[in-house]
Motif scaffolding. Structure first.
Motif, mmCIF file in Angstrom:
data_model
loop_
_atom_site.group_PDB
_atom_site.id
_atom_site.type_symbol
_atom_site.label_atom_id
_atom_site.label_comp_id
_atom_site.label_asym_id
_atom_site.label_seq_id
_atom_site.Cartn_x
_atom_site.Cartn_y
_atom_site.Cartn_z
ATOM 1 N N ASP A 91 -18.052 2.361 0.540
ATOM 2 C CA ASP A 91 -18.198 2.985 -0.776
ATOM 3 C C ASP A 91 -17.088 2.606 -1.748
ATOM 4 O O ASP A 91 -17.332 2.447 -2.954
ATOM 5 N N ASP A 92 -15.857 2.490 -1.256
ATOM 6 C CA ASP A 92 -14.716 2.228 -2.133
ATOM 7 C C ASP A 92 -14.299 0.766 -2.159
ATOM 8 O O ASP A 92 -13.380 0.398 -2.906
ATOM 9 N N VAL A 93 -14.956 -0.075 -1.379
ATOM 10 C CA VAL A 93 -14.528 -1.467 -1.234
ATOM 11 C C VAL A 93 -14.653 -2.227 -2.553
ATOM 12 O O VAL A 93 -15.721 -2.262 -3.177
ATOM 13 N N ASN A 94 -13.544 -2.806 -2.987
ATOM 14 C CA ASN A 94 -13.494 -3.654 -4.184
ATOM 15 C C ASN A 94 -14.022 -2.949 -5.440
ATOM 16 O O ASN A 94 -14.633 -3.586 -6.303
ATOM 17 N N GLN A 95 -13.751 -1.651 -5.541
ATOM 18 C CA GLN A 95 -14.151 -0.864 -6.711
ATOM 19 C C GLN A 95 -12.932 -0.597 -7.587
ATOM 20 O O GLN A 95 -11.882 -0.199 -7.100
ATOM 21 N N PRO B 239 -10.830 -6.376 1.580
ATOM 22 C CA PRO B 239 -10.945 -5.750 0.260
ATOM 23 C C PRO B 239 -9.621 -5.837 -0.504
ATOM 24 O O PRO B 239 -8.560 -5.569 0.059
ATOM 25 N N TRP B 240 -9.705 -6.180 -1.791
ATOM 26 C CA TRP B 240 -8.476 -6.322 -2.577
ATOM 27 C C TRP B 240 -7.846 -4.973 -2.924
ATOM 28 O O TRP B 240 -6.714 -4.918 -3.419
ATOM 29 N N ASN B 241 -8.560 -3.896 -2.617
ATOM 30 C CA ASN B 241 -8.008 -2.561 -2.900
ATOM 31 C C ASN B 241 -7.766 -1.762 -1.620
ATOM 32 O O ASN B 241 -7.673 -0.545 -1.651
ATOM 33 N N ASP B 242 -7.651 -2.464 -0.488
ATOM 34 C CA ASP B 242 -7.407 -1.780 0.789
ATOM 35 C C ASP B 242 -5.934 -1.406 0.896
ATOM 36 O O ASP B 242 -5.052 -2.211 0.565
ATOM 37 N N GLU B 243 -5.664 -0.210 1.390
ATOM 38 C CA GLU B 243 -4.292 0.270 1.513
ATOM 39 C C GLU B 243 -3.559 -0.317 2.717
ATOM 40 O O GLU B 243 -2.351 -0.134 2.841
ATOM 41 N N ILE B 244 -4.280 -1.003 3.597
ATOM 42 C CA ILE B 244 -3.614 -1.571 4.776
ATOM 43 C C ILE B 244 -3.746 -3.092 4.794
ATOM 44 O O ILE B 244 -4.696 -3.661 4.246
ATOM 45 N N ASN C 11 -4.386 -7.327 -1.522
ATOM 46 C CA ASN C 11 -3.921 -6.229 -2.367
ATOM 47 C C ASN C 11 -2.564 -6.606 -2.954
ATOM 48 O O ASN C 11 -1.588 -6.732 -2.212
ATOM 49 N N PRO C 12 -2.456 -6.771 -4.279
ATOM 50 C CA PRO C 12 -1.180 -7.191 -4.867
ATOM 51 C C PRO C 12 -0.064 -6.175 -4.649
ATOM 52 O O PRO C 12 1.113 -6.535 -4.633
ATOM 53 N N LEU C 13 -0.420 -4.918 -4.450
ATOM 54 C CA LEU C 13 0.612 -3.906 -4.192
ATOM 55 C C LEU C 13 1.244 -4.085 -2.820
ATOM 56 O O LEU C 13 2.409 -3.744 -2.614
ATOM 57 N N LEU C 14 0.486 -4.652 -1.880
ATOM 58 C CA LEU C 14 1.025 -4.882 -0.546
ATOM 59 C C LEU C 14 1.728 -6.236 -0.452
ATOM 60 O O LEU C 14 2.536 -6.454 0.443
ATOM 61 N N ASN C 15 1.404 -7.123 -1.384
ATOM 62 C CA ASN C 15 2.045 -8.431 -1.415
ATOM 63 C C ASN C 15 3.346 -8.416 -2.199
ATOM 64 O O ASN C 15 4.103 -9.393 -2.168
ATOM 65 N N ALA C 16 3.592 -7.308 -2.912
ATOM 66 C CA ALA C 16 4.760 -7.255 -3.788
ATOM 67 C C ALA C 16 6.043 -7.273 -2.979
ATOM 68 O O ALA C 16 6.097 -6.758 -1.870
#
Length: 209
Positions: A65-69, A151-156, A204-209
């Motif tokens: 449901d939340d994948v790439n949203q 997914p580019w918005n995955d938290e892990i 996820n750019p937040l995890l790549n930062a």
């Protein structure tokens, strides 16, 4: 039995050259080079008659449901399932290495052909076959290797586990469009040894930062 790679180190990130998707600042992601990584193995049992190889991601969201949203994330707490990226069997017992790009060197819309593969091996279908089933431009049977595209918005950060299996048979008695689950089942009772190597990947750019 030991499995190594010159493409990445165990527990370390997989370079984008071996990914289905890479980060893109304007569209979140774009298609990558999708080359299979180099793999080499040694110290297999003397009784080995063939090898099989599986690459799977155990961190795929169990719900999409939340994948790439936009403005949503895939929570780290969500239950995860296996996603198979490579299903390879009947590799000859004399083989000890797969070259980078030998089995895949680009993204092939509608999937690469199969099941015949280099070294007179066979490849099963990976789980992009199911993922793209509803996409008119991309649906098809995805044989062989297709790399990471979490997914580019995955938290892990996702893990990609490459496992080589030494088997006591030259050819497994299974045919058709083989899935990772079917290969796992067919190998039961035939595995002499196995070795794994794990790489990581995130979009996820937040995890790549």
């Amino acid at each position: 039995m030991i499995l190594i790679s010159s493409s990445f180190s165990d527990g370390q990130p997989i370079p984008g050259d071996f990914a289905f998707c890479i980060p893109d600042s304007e569209h979140h992601v774009c298609l990558g080079s999708n080359r299979n990584p180099h793999l080499a193995w040694r110290s297999a049992p003397a009784e080995t008659r063939s090898f099989a190889l599986i690459c799977h991601d155990p961190d795929v969201p169990s719900q999409g449901d939340d994948v790439n949203q936009e403005d949503r994330t895939v929570p780290a707490s969500l239950a995860r399932v296996d996603f198979f990226h490579w299903v390879l069997l009947d590799l000859p017992a004399t083989l000890g290495e797969i070259r980078a790009g030998e089995f895949s060197n680009d993204v092939t819309p509608r999937g690469k052909p199969g099941p015949h593969a280099p070294h007179d091996a066979r490849q099963g279908i990976n789980d992009y076959t199911h993922w793209f089933a509803g996409d008119n431009d991309m649906r098809g049977d995805y044989y062989g290797y297709d790399g990471p595209c979490p997914p580019w918005n995955d938290e892990i950060v996702h893990r990609y586990v490459f496992t080589i299996f030494a088997l006591d048979v030259a050819r497994l008695d299974i045919d058709g469009k083989l899935t990772g689950q079917q290969l796992r089942a067919a190998m039961q009772g035939h595995i002499l040894a196995e070795a794994s190597l794990t790489g990581t990947y995130t979009l996820n750019p937040l995890l790549n930062a």
